[in-house]
Motif scaffolding. Structure first.
Motif, short mmCIF file in Angstrom:
data_model
loop_
_atom_site.label_atom_id
_atom_site.label_comp_id
_atom_site.label_asym_id
_atom_site.label_seq_id
_atom_site.Cartn_x
_atom_site.Cartn_y
_atom_site.Cartn_z
N ILE A 55 -52.30 -9.15 64.27
CA ILE A 55 -51.54 -8.17 63.48
C ILE A 55 -51.59 -6.80 64.14
O ILE A 55 -50.56 -6.12 64.30
N LEU A 56 -52.79 -6.37 64.54
CA LEU A 56 -52.95 -5.04 65.13
C LEU A 56 -52.28 -4.95 66.50
O LEU A 56 -51.69 -3.92 66.84
N ALA A 57 -52.37 -6.02 67.28
CA ALA A 57 -51.69 -6.03 68.58
C ALA A 57 -50.18 -5.90 68.39
O ALA A 57 -49.50 -5.17 69.15
N ASP A 58 -49.63 -6.57 67.38
CA ASP A 58 -48.20 -6.44 67.08
C ASP A 58 -47.85 -5.00 66.69
O ASP A 58 -46.84 -4.45 67.14
N MET A 59 -48.68 -4.39 65.86
CA MET A 59 -48.40 -3.02 65.40
C MET A 59 -48.47 -2.03 66.56
O MET A 59 -47.64 -1.12 66.65
N VAL A 60 -49.45 -2.19 67.44
CA VAL A 60 -49.56 -1.30 68.61
C VAL A 60 -48.33 -1.45 69.50
O VAL A 60 -47.82 -0.48 70.05
#
Length: 511
Positions: free
Chosen positions: A376-381
């Motif tokens: 999720i965080l990799a997608d947001m970054v």
């Protein structure tokens, strides 16, 4: 107890069964004045998975770890991989609706799959094994809860069935069977991620505690001692974001106790087994260096509360009641955070600058939720949308149903702010502290956290937690000073072991 001279460092005196693994030493270049696409703070399963995904996606990233890879909760997990979680799907539905419960189940499944994908793509040898899990009830009340778990799992599409037999000698009245579960060696897995990340060009700085984060012209600047790191985005994968923030009141710190024992019979269960007690017990087996061991955990309680020595004693008593133990080979404890509304908080960090992300509140399911949080965080970054952004949004409004839990988990925080200052009854002199132990004492009207080492030398500290000002308690098992309010932990020298603080306890010169 088994010890190893060349092993992974950890956040306590007792070494976990996984940390006998030799540490992995990879050289890392000095970051210099480069501006990275993302700084990842924390080298556990969340941080390393996110860092690897971003680096594979072409991003220029750097990861900092306050201690060493495998030091914290990933190194202390019991390493069960499940399609179900501590928050039941009916509980998730009650708080977030039917669609929210289905999303939660899907997120757990994707976290599970992320682990399998990494194992396949990086050809990781981490003792991964597919398993069957059994969950059993010992009385009618537990059976009713088991029915709710069954109905909730069916409703969200998680595979579950009624079990007629369970591989346990404990008497039970009802049981469930979950196919498609798994187990692995978390440090072997973590080290493989570390290698893969470095091979992809990622930089890891161990023993680098990020003490502050500021922003200049949309660039985040992290400072760790003499090191300064610039990045466009920042991920806090530190189990709980540092400093005073909303998560101090949304997440309660807990410690879980685990033992790895050798059996006389050699008859080890080949499945994952869970009871319904409060707190529950969890059981599995694993072969370490050619030695088969039974791994049993439980007796969880809030960090800095109750008696860790009693927790281990009770856990050993439970194990010996049902298994023919020849020796206790390992015992350790590990920390996790319980979210007030049952679901983790993953995404943009509230009240922080834009582009500062965090992930916390995994309950006891860090392997799956940490892995999906990384995705999720990799997608947001990377500027990609995630279907879970709204569900796990750290700024979400707390459901009404969770208010009672919020009050329960935080009532004792206010108590410790007052009682620990004015209700200290152990007015001991420093000379009365036994070697190898610590106590809160009062000397000339001042409260001191004092530890007496094996040479009889007193290590005196200011007992006021540098996070929010509560008074720490002595943990005789892990030989640490633990904060009963928000879970900060310190070594006998006052050095920070785990957050949310970034500042050591103040040393007192005992002359």
């Amino acid at each position: 107890m088994t010890t190893a001279t060349n092993s992974i460092d950890r956040d306590g005196y007792h070494q976990s069964v996984w940390q006998v693994q030799s540490p992995l030493a990879l050289s890392a270049p000095v970051p210099g004045d480069a501006v990275y696409d993302c700084l990842i703070v924390g080298g556990g399963i969340t941080g390393l998975t996110a860092a690897l995904l971003l680096q594979q996606d072409g991003k220029k990233t750097i990861l900092t770890e306050a201690h060493t890879i495998g030091f914290g909760s990933t190194g202390g997990t019991s390493a069960h991989i499940n399609t179900f979680a501590d928050t039941t799907f009916l509980e998730a539905e009650s708080a977030f609706g039917e669609e929210g419960a289905k999303q939660f189940a899907q997120a757990i499944k994707e976290g599970f799959q992320q682990i399998k994908t990494n194992i396949e793509q990086l050809a990781i040898n981490c003792d991964y094994e597919d398993k069957v899990a059994y969950l059993y009830a010992e009385d009618k009340d537990e059976a009713k809860q088991l029915d709710d778990i069954y109905n909730g799992a069916i409703k969200v599409g998680v595979e579950v069935s009624r079990a007629t037999t369970v591989p346990t000698t404990v008497s039970y009245v009802q049981a469930l069977k979950f196919d498609g579960q798994a187990q692995f060696h978390p440090i072997k897995y973590l080290q493989a991620l570390q290698k893969g990340y470095a091979a992809a060009g990622g930089i890891i700085l161990e023993n680098t505690l990020v003490e502050s984060l500021s922003q200049e012209d949309d660039i985040h600047i992290a400072r760790a001692g003499n090191v300064s790191i610039k990045a466009k985005k920042v991920i806090y994968a530190t189990h709980l974001p540092p400093g005073i923030n909303v998560f101090n009141f949304k997440c309660a710190p807990y410690r879980s106790y685990v033992m790895a024992v050798k059996l006389i019979s050699g008859d080890y269960p080949d499945d994952l087994i869970y009871d319904m007690q409060e707190p529950y017990h969890y059981i599995r087996s694993h072969q370490i260096d050619g030695q088969q061991l039974l791994i049993v955990g439980g007796l969880d309680h809030k960090t800095g509360h109750e008696d860790p020595e009693k927790a281990f004693a009770d856990l050993e008593k439970y194990i010996r009641q049902y298994y023919d133990v020849s020796a206790v080979k390992f015992r350790w404890s590990s920390q996790y955070y319980v979210p007030v509304d049952g679901l983790p908080y993953i995404g943009q960090m509230p009240l922080a600058a834009a582009g500062v992300y965090c992930a916390t509140g995994y309950n006891g399911n860090g392997m799956m939720l940490g892995s999906v949080a990384a995705r999720i965080l990799a997608d947001m970054v990377s500027g990609n949308e995630s279907p879970y952004e709204k569900l796990f949004n750290p700024s979400r409004v707390k459901p009404v149903d969770s208010f009672t839990e919020f009050v329960k988990e935080n009532a004792d925080v206010a108590y410790h702010f007052v009682a620990d200052r004015f209700g200290l009854n152990q007015l001991e002199s420093l000379q009365q502290i036994e070697k190898g132990s610590g106590k809160l004492v009062e000397v000339e009207g001042k409260k001191i956290a004092a530890y007496c080492d094996e040479e009889g030398i007193i290590h005196a500290l200011n007992p006021t937690c540098t996070h929010a000002g509560c008074v720490v308690n002595w943990n005789a098992e892990e030989k640490s000073w633990d904060c009963p309010c928000h879970g900060a932990r310190y070594g006998i020298d006052g050095k920070v072991l785990t957050g949310p603080t970034t500042i050591d306890l103040q040393k007192i010169d005992n002359g």
